[in-house]
Design an enzyme around this catalytic site. Structure first.
Site, PDB file in Angstrom:
ATOM      1  N   HIS A 104       0.818  -1.220   0.000  1.00 53.74           N
ATOM      2  CA  HIS A 104       0.000   0.000   0.000  1.00 53.74           C
ATOM      3  C   HIS A 104       0.853   1.272   0.000  1.00 53.74           C
ATOM      4  CE1 HIS A 104       0.419  -0.151   4.524  1.00 53.74           C
ATOM      5  NE2 HIS A 104       0.465   1.148   4.358  1.00 53.74           N
ATOM      6  N   ASP A 134       0.057  -7.577   1.393  1.00 55.89           N
ATOM      7  CA  ASP A 134       0.509  -6.189   1.555  1.00 55.89           C
ATOM      8  C   ASP A 134       2.026  -6.095   1.600  1.00 55.89           C
ATOM      9  OD1 ASP A 134       0.226  -3.475   1.696  1.00 55.89           O
ATOM     10  OD2 ASP A 134      -0.230  -3.400   3.835  1.00 55.89           O
ATOM     11  N   ASN A 208       5.208   5.113   9.031  1.00 53.58           N
ATOM     12  CA  ASN A 208       5.996   3.972   9.502  1.00 53.58           C
ATOM     13  C   ASN A 208       5.772   2.723   8.648  1.00 53.58           C
ATOM     14  OD1 ASN A 208       6.006   5.365  12.538  1.00 53.58           O
ATOM     15  ND2 ASN A 208       7.724   3.992  12.158  1.00 53.58           N
ATOM     16  N   SER A 209       4.721   2.706   7.836  1.00 52.42           N
ATOM     17  CA  SER A 209       4.400   1.525   7.034  1.00 52.42           C
ATOM     18  C   SER A 209       5.590   1.085   6.196  1.00 52.42           C
ATOM     19  CB  SER A 209       3.211   1.825   6.114  1.00 52.42           C
ATOM     20  OG  SER A 209       2.025   1.967   6.845  1.00 52.42           O
ATOM     21  N   THR A 225       2.958  -2.410   9.532  1.00 49.28           N
ATOM     22  CA  THR A 225       1.972  -2.370   8.459  1.00 49.28           C
ATOM     23  C   THR A 225       0.738  -1.531   8.769  1.00 49.28           C
ATOM     24  OG1 THR A 225       2.648  -4.524   7.622  1.00 49.28           O
ATOM     25  CG2 THR A 225       0.435  -3.821   7.054  1.00 49.28           C
ATOM     26  N   ALA A 226       0.201  -1.657   9.976  1.00 52.64           N
ATOM     27  CA  ALA A 226      -1.082  -1.021  10.264  1.00 52.64           C
ATOM     28  C   ALA A 226      -1.146  -0.589  11.718  1.00 52.64           C
ATOM     29  CB  ALA A 226      -2.233  -1.984   9.955  1.00 52.64           C
ATOM     30  N   ILE A 227      -2.029   0.375  11.985  1.00 50.22           N
ATOM     31  CA  ILE A 227      -2.255   0.833  13.355  1.00 50.22           C
ATOM     32  C   ILE A 227      -3.749   0.975  13.585  1.00 50.22           C
ATOM     33  CG2 ILE A 227      -0.065   2.067  13.543  1.00 50.22           C
ATOM     34  CD1 ILE A 227      -1.591   4.659  13.004  1.00 50.22           C
ATOM     35  N   LEU A 228      -4.128   0.935  14.842  1.00 48.59           N
ATOM     36  CA  LEU A 228      -5.458   1.335  15.250  1.00 48.59           C
ATOM     37  C   LEU A 228      -5.312   2.677  15.954  1.00 48.59           C
ATOM     38  CD1 LEU A 228      -7.175  -1.868  16.687  1.00 48.59           C
ATOM     39  CD2 LEU A 228      -7.521  -0.807  14.474  1.00 48.59           C
ATOM     40  N   LEU A 264      -4.020 -25.908   0.451  1.00 52.02           N
ATOM     41  CA  LEU A 264      -4.396 -27.172   1.072  1.00 52.02           C
ATOM     42  C   LEU A 264      -5.563 -27.825   0.347  1.00 52.02           C
ATOM     43  CD1 LEU A 264      -4.252 -26.595   4.938  1.00 52.02           C
ATOM     44  CD2 LEU A 264      -2.916 -28.209   3.598  1.00 52.02           C
ATOM     45  N   GLY A 265      -6.550 -27.013  -0.002  1.00 50.87           N
ATOM     46  CA  GLY A 265      -7.773 -27.559  -0.593  1.00 50.87           C
ATOM     47  C   GLY A 265      -8.812 -27.877   0.464  1.00 50.87           C
ATOM     48  N   ILE A 266      -9.022 -26.924   1.371  1.00 50.96           N
ATOM     49  CA  ILE A 266     -10.031 -27.111   2.410  1.00 50.96           C
ATOM     50  C   ILE A 266     -10.895 -25.871   2.523  1.00 50.96           C
ATOM     51  CG2 ILE A 266      -8.546 -28.641   3.756  1.00 50.96           C
ATOM     52  CD1 ILE A 266      -8.109 -26.306   5.691  1.00 50.96           C
TER      53      ILE A 266
END
Length: 451
Positions: A104, A134, A208-209, A225-228, A264-266
């Site tokens: 991003h 990302d 900071n990303s 990568t991300a913050i709240l 995996l296929g699940i």
């Protein structure tokens, strides 16, 4: 108190403060006080500032009148909206000039400028990128020696480990903050992405990303990568992509220029407390398998519907999202060791991941149990697989929406077997916490979770 006395007292306080500061010890018992300065001096040249610019395309309609909005032939114009942005990156190969950052940060960028702590600047090219995780890999052509960062084994992280974050918050330039690992295996920020984040309380802000999250050895444990936080501000809750995921992805981008995901296929979901109680599971975490795709890697390895995957390559799995992220960052053909609860027994199963372009997927359980649109019939005498037979399902009906199809045989609710409609409805009413239909479809068991 007179003004003179106030001034005199203030002067004494200031002088006292200065004298106290001047005599603070630099060592105790002959040992220097601990400092991160030597570590930061060593690793900071490996963290870079990134500035991007470009033009994002915006489409708009210019109707001659209101009716033009309703016609497919109305005039459509495309404009380029200039933009610029800031972020951070980490040098992972000094010889070849490879830099890892967030997708991003460089998304839609026409020009990417890398600034080193020395002040030198380079224009970067994109080697590869993966929106789902990302992550993006850049390269610069350098005339001077670079410093690269060493990867740590992020699977060995524990809550409480110290962390150091280095990046370019708000474009201020390289900034260092510290904290601890607050949690591991975080997900749910964006359900479309592969998420298995490290959570930290190190101060991380906008810009900071793509920067480095380090341990006290100066090794890379994650990419911030991300913050709240409101308006991009720090409130002590930040997330980083684990270093092992970054390493796997960057190796694929270097080798193929793209991510070739193993699968995996699940299909599956979370092990909730309600599901654990209904299935009498002794564990309350992991990835519950609803369905195994025929001839998939999971099928060939012996995984079955109703299994619970509890770890991947020796690392505990807390959720289906964590499993999805782990598998989605490994390449096709990789061998993976899974710890599984199968038929009330702990098993270790080795799976060689398949090579399709998809990955494990979740099934959203239906919140209702209405068989509207389905014709059900009791088990016939001598039926090979006794259960409630689904004779017909009307298209777009509630049963169709639930995922029930013609030819299904409902053999149990949770773990209680049923052979007629009366038993089916009785067990559904009795199941208060979690209702799961165990179905045989084409001689293969699957689960449909109703709550």
């Amino acid at each position: 108190m007179s003004g003179f006395k106030q001034t005199l007292l203030l002067s004494i306080l200031i002088l006292t403060s200065i004298n106290v500061s001047a005599v603070l010890p630099t060592a105790i018992d002959g040992n220097n006080l601990p400092s991160l300065a030597p570590l930061i001096k060593k690793v900071s040249p490996a963290v870079v500032d990134i500035s991007v610019s470009g033009g994002s395309k915006i489409s708009s309609q210019n109707p001659k009148n209101l009716l033009d909005f309703l016609t497919p032939n109305s005039s459509v114009q495309t404009k380029s909206q200039p933009f610029s942005g800031l972020g951070s990156g980490v040098i992972i190969d000094a010889d070849k000039g490879y830099i890892i950052t967030n997708y991003h940060v460089i998304e839609h960028a026409d020009k990417i400028i890398i600034s080193l702590i020395s002040g030198r600047q380079y224009e970067a090219t994109v080697v590869g990128q993966d929106p789902q995780s990302d992550v993006a890999l850049l390269q610069i052509k350098n005339k001077y020696p670079l410093v690269e960062i060493t990867f740590a084994d992020s699977d060995k992280l524990q809550v409480g480990d110290f962390t150091i974050a280095i990046g370019n918050p708000f474009g201020l330039g390289q900034t260092v903050t510290s904290g601890i690992v607050s949690a591991l295996g975080r997900s749910g920020l964006n359900l479309q992405n592969l998420e298995n984040y490290i959570q930290t309380d190190a101060a991380i802000n906008s810009g900071n990303s793509g920067g480095a999250l380090l341990n006290l050895k100066g090794e890379l444990i994650g990419i911030n990568t991300a913050i709240l936080g409101p308006n991009g501000g720090n409130i002590g809750i930040a997330f980083a992509i684990p270093a092992n995921m970054v390493k796997n992805l960057s190796q694929q981008l270097l080798e193929f220029g793209e991510i070739r995901r193993g699968i995996l296929g699940i299909k599956g979901g979370e092990v909730t407390p309600e599901l654990a109680k209904s299935f009498e599971l002794e564990i309350n975490h992991g990835a519950f398998i609803y369905q195994v795709t025929p001839n998939s890697a999971a099928d060939k390895a012996g995984l079955k519907a109703g299994d619970v995957i509890t770890s991947v390559n020796g690392t505990n799995i807390k959720s289906f999202a964590a499993l999805r992220a782990k598998i989605g960052t490994l390449s096709a053909g990789k061998k993976v060791t899974l710890d599984v609860m199968q038929d009330d027994q702990e098993k270790t199963i080795i799976v060689t991941l398949g090579g399709k372009d998809s990955t494990t997927s979740t099934v959203t359980p239906s919140p209702t149990i209405i068989f509207e649109g389905a014709i059900l019939k009791d088990a016939e005498k001598g039926q090979l697989i006794p259960g409630v037979n689904v004779a017909q399902v009307e298209k777009n009906s509630e049963a169709d929406r639930l995922g029930i199809v013609k030819g299904d045989v409902i053999i149990a609710v949770n773990r209680t077997k049923v052979i007629n409609q009366q038993q089916l409805m009785t067990e559904l009413k009795k199941a208060k916490n979690m209702r799961a239909l165990n179905i045989m479809r084409n001689n293969r068991p699957i689960y449909i979770i109703l709550d």
